[in-house]
Scaffold this active site. Structure first.
Site, PDB file in Angstrom:
ATOM      1  N   LYS A 144      31.748 -17.612  38.589  1.00  0.00           N
ATOM      2  CA  LYS A 144      31.134 -18.923  38.824  1.00  0.00           C
ATOM      3  C   LYS A 144      32.214 -20.004  38.705  1.00  0.00           C
ATOM      4  O   LYS A 144      33.067 -19.921  37.820  1.00  0.00           O
ATOM      5  CB  LYS A 144      30.054 -19.194  37.768  1.00  0.00           C
ATOM      6  CG  LYS A 144      28.755 -18.452  37.968  1.00  0.00           C
ATOM      7  CD  LYS A 144      27.749 -18.854  36.888  1.00  0.00           C
ATOM      8  CE  LYS A 144      26.513 -17.977  36.924  1.00  0.00           C
ATOM      9  NZ  LYS A 144      25.690 -18.165  38.132  1.00  0.00           N
ATOM     10  N   ARG A 163      19.168  -8.974  38.707  1.00  0.00           N
ATOM     11  CA  ARG A 163      18.316  -7.999  39.404  1.00  0.00           C
ATOM     12  C   ARG A 163      18.774  -6.562  39.128  1.00  0.00           C
ATOM     13  O   ARG A 163      17.972  -5.638  39.197  1.00  0.00           O
ATOM     14  CB  ARG A 163      18.269  -8.335  40.895  1.00  0.00           C
ATOM     15  CG  ARG A 163      19.583  -8.254  41.603  1.00  0.00           C
ATOM     16  CD  ARG A 163      19.575  -8.992  42.954  1.00  0.00           C
ATOM     17  NE  ARG A 163      19.669 -10.430  42.783  1.00  0.00           N
ATOM     18  CZ  ARG A 163      19.645 -11.315  43.789  1.00  0.00           C
ATOM     19  NH1 ARG A 163      19.496 -10.892  45.036  1.00  0.00           N
ATOM     20  NH2 ARG A 163      19.744 -12.596  43.551  1.00  0.00           N
TER      21      ARG A 163
END
Ligand code: BES
Ligand code: ZN
Ligand code: ZN
Length: 503
Positions: free
Chosen positions: A278, A352
């Site tokens: 990020k 996920r």
């Protein structure tokens, strides 16, 4: 820890540091809410005029401090706004929770306050008690000793004025509010704890200790057990960190349970993005990425403390997502628990991956429903803003039930679709599925990915709490800066409905 008790004393007669009354915005200006009568008498019936002179309107969030006149025992009168009065003159539960929260925040540092708010029924008692206990929350564990010594403590004691003697419903309402508030505050503490202190093993140890205290069965799979069991998703995310992952199963059972629920929580104790790192500006708040797991943990403890006639199993998928020489690369293929393979195209879509393993494992126990909770996508924040979570499900009827439960519990949420045409964007030339698809509708793409791991015939819902889990703005109502306790009330409401056999 702040405590709430019921008092039959009159508002003006209570010995306390402050007495709290409420005002609302009426059609013709500011109106006093029920509960304020004896205090108003001490102001010679001119409290509304005094407030008007000061420019108060009764708007939500308003808090006005007045020196108490003769005839009021407490030295301070705090007046809080409820917003618009309802047509029938009543106040909805959220307005009461927010006003009580604002009052408790404003009274930070006081020992005892009387809350003389409109509490005509048990639901209002619960709302005021919950708002006060949540509003009093402060996170000080990591302040230095000097700051701690100089700092004020949260409001210590709240007396709810207006109770009838021996009112069992009111007493039960305070008890439920206390459990919910303490468990939401437990979630807030976990979310606010810095990631150098809260990591998969330390989180699992906290669950183990709480399990002993509340009679829960806790099983922890460490990295060796995860490897033996074939949990490729959790391991693939955790393998870049010096602090290995865990899968925690925490179970509450009741001998008279009619239904069973599985709650699955995303527990990324820090999300750096991994090799798909990020950029600065996107990682400062990523200690919040375990909010789902914290909410699941708190909900299971709540079910136990409330003695609900239901079986609830929490699955906490805990890992730290870090870049390193051992980290999963974009392009790697992981073999998930249950055998499906996933091509990892973006290591920042890690939630996920850990959830998929836990959902498959939870499904093996054939619960009546699975609900997962996750700070899963920035896209859901884009869609719904920072106060509303999205609800997706594999059955419209179940999604409607979860939405109704959330609304009933006082949490802002919105049903979202799972459009099947978005599935093909995750087709992989190498593996069964990729962990990324189209950018547009990214929150729904993530939901469709998870759906692939739900056992046939099992009702499943997915709550994407990326927006409301962590509050970055100024505190308001009963919401502080930082961790909020999002989804706890919704999960507890679902457990209560399952206890009635209603899911
Ligand atoms: N933890 C983030 C999602 C998030 C963002 C939570 C902001 C709270 C606040 C998640 O793991 C993530 O990075 N998701 C990516 C997915 C993308 C790479 C497909 C995202 O939303 O950008
Ligand atoms: Zn991520
Ligand atoms: Zn994440």
């Amino acid at each position: 820890m702040t405590s709430v008790s019921l008092s039959t004393s009159a508002a003006n007669a209570l010995r306390a540091d402050a007495v709290v009354v409420a005002v609302a915005k009426g059609p013709k200006g500011l109106v006093l809410a029920p509960g304020a009568e004896t205090v108003d008498e001490a102001f010679d019936g001119k409290l509304a005029d005094v407030l008007g002179t000061l420019g108060a309107t009764g708007a939500e969030g308003e808090a006005v401090k007045l020196p108490a006149p003769a005839g009021v025992k407490a030295p301070l009168v705090l007046v809080v706004g409820l917003g618009d009065a309802a047509e029938d003159g009543g106040f909805d539960a959220e307005a009461l929770r927010r006003a009580a929260g604002t009052a408790a925040r404003t009274l930070h540092g006081s020992k005892k306050a009387g809350f003389a708010l409109p509490v005509g029924d048990a639901a209002s008692v619960e709302a005021v008690a919950l708002g006060a206990l949540l509003g009093a929350y402060a996170f000080t564990a990591f302040r230095g000793d000097e700051a701690k010594a100089a700092g004020k403590a949260p409001l210590g004691e709240v007396s709810l004025i207006g109770a009838k003697r021996g009112d069992k419903a009111a007493k039960a309402a305070v008890e439920r509010a206390t459990v919910l508030a303490e468990e939401m505050n437990r979630t807030r503490d976990l979310v606010n704890t810095p990631p150098n202190d809260l990591f998969p093993k330390s989180f699992a140890d906290i669950v183990t200790a709480a399990g002993k205290e509340h009679g829960l069965k806790v099983e922890v799979l460490d990295e060796k057990a995860l490897a033996k069991g074939g949990y490729g998703g959790i391991l693939g995310v955790g393998v870049g960190s010096a602090r290995p992952p865990r899968l925690v199963r925490v179970a509450y059972t009741h001998p008279k349970a009619k239904q069973s629920l599985a709650f699955v929580g995303k527990g990324i104790t820090y999300d750096s993005g991994g090799i798909s790192l990020k950029p600065a500006g996107h990682n400062e708040t990523m200690k919040c990425d375990m909010s789902g797991a914290a909410a699941v943990f708190a909900a299971v403890v709540s079910a136990a403390r409330l003695g609900l006639q239901v079986n609830v199993t929490g699955w906490l998928a805990l890992a730290e997502n870090m870049p390193s020489g051992s980290a999963t690369r974009p392009g790697d293929v992981l073999k998930m628990y249950g055998g499906k393979t996933v091509e990892v195209l973006n290591t920042d879509a890690e939630g996920r991956l850990v959830l998929a393993d836990a959902i498959v494992r939870a499904g093996e126990e054939k619960p009546d429903a699975i609900v997962d909770v996750a700070t899963l996508t920035g896209a859901m924040m884009m869609a719904l803003g920072s106060r509303t979570f999205g609800i997706m499900a594999n059955q419209d009827g179940f999604r409607d039930k979860v939405y109704a439960a959330a609304t009933d519990a006082g949490e802002q949420s919105w049903p979202m679709p799972l459009p099947s045409e978005l599935r093909k964007g995750m087709d992989s030339p190498t593996a069964d599925i990729a962990n990324m698809g189209e950018r547009m509708g990214g929150g729904l793409v993530a939901g469709l990915f998870l759906q692939e791991f739900v056992a046939e015939g099992t009702a499943w819902a997915h709550l994407d709490i990326a927006g409301p889990a962590f509050h970055e703005g100024a505190p308001y109502g009963y919401i502080p800066k930082g961790g909020t306790g999002s989804a706890v009330r919704t999960l507890v409401r679902l457990a209560e409905q399952a206890a009635e056999g209603a899911l």
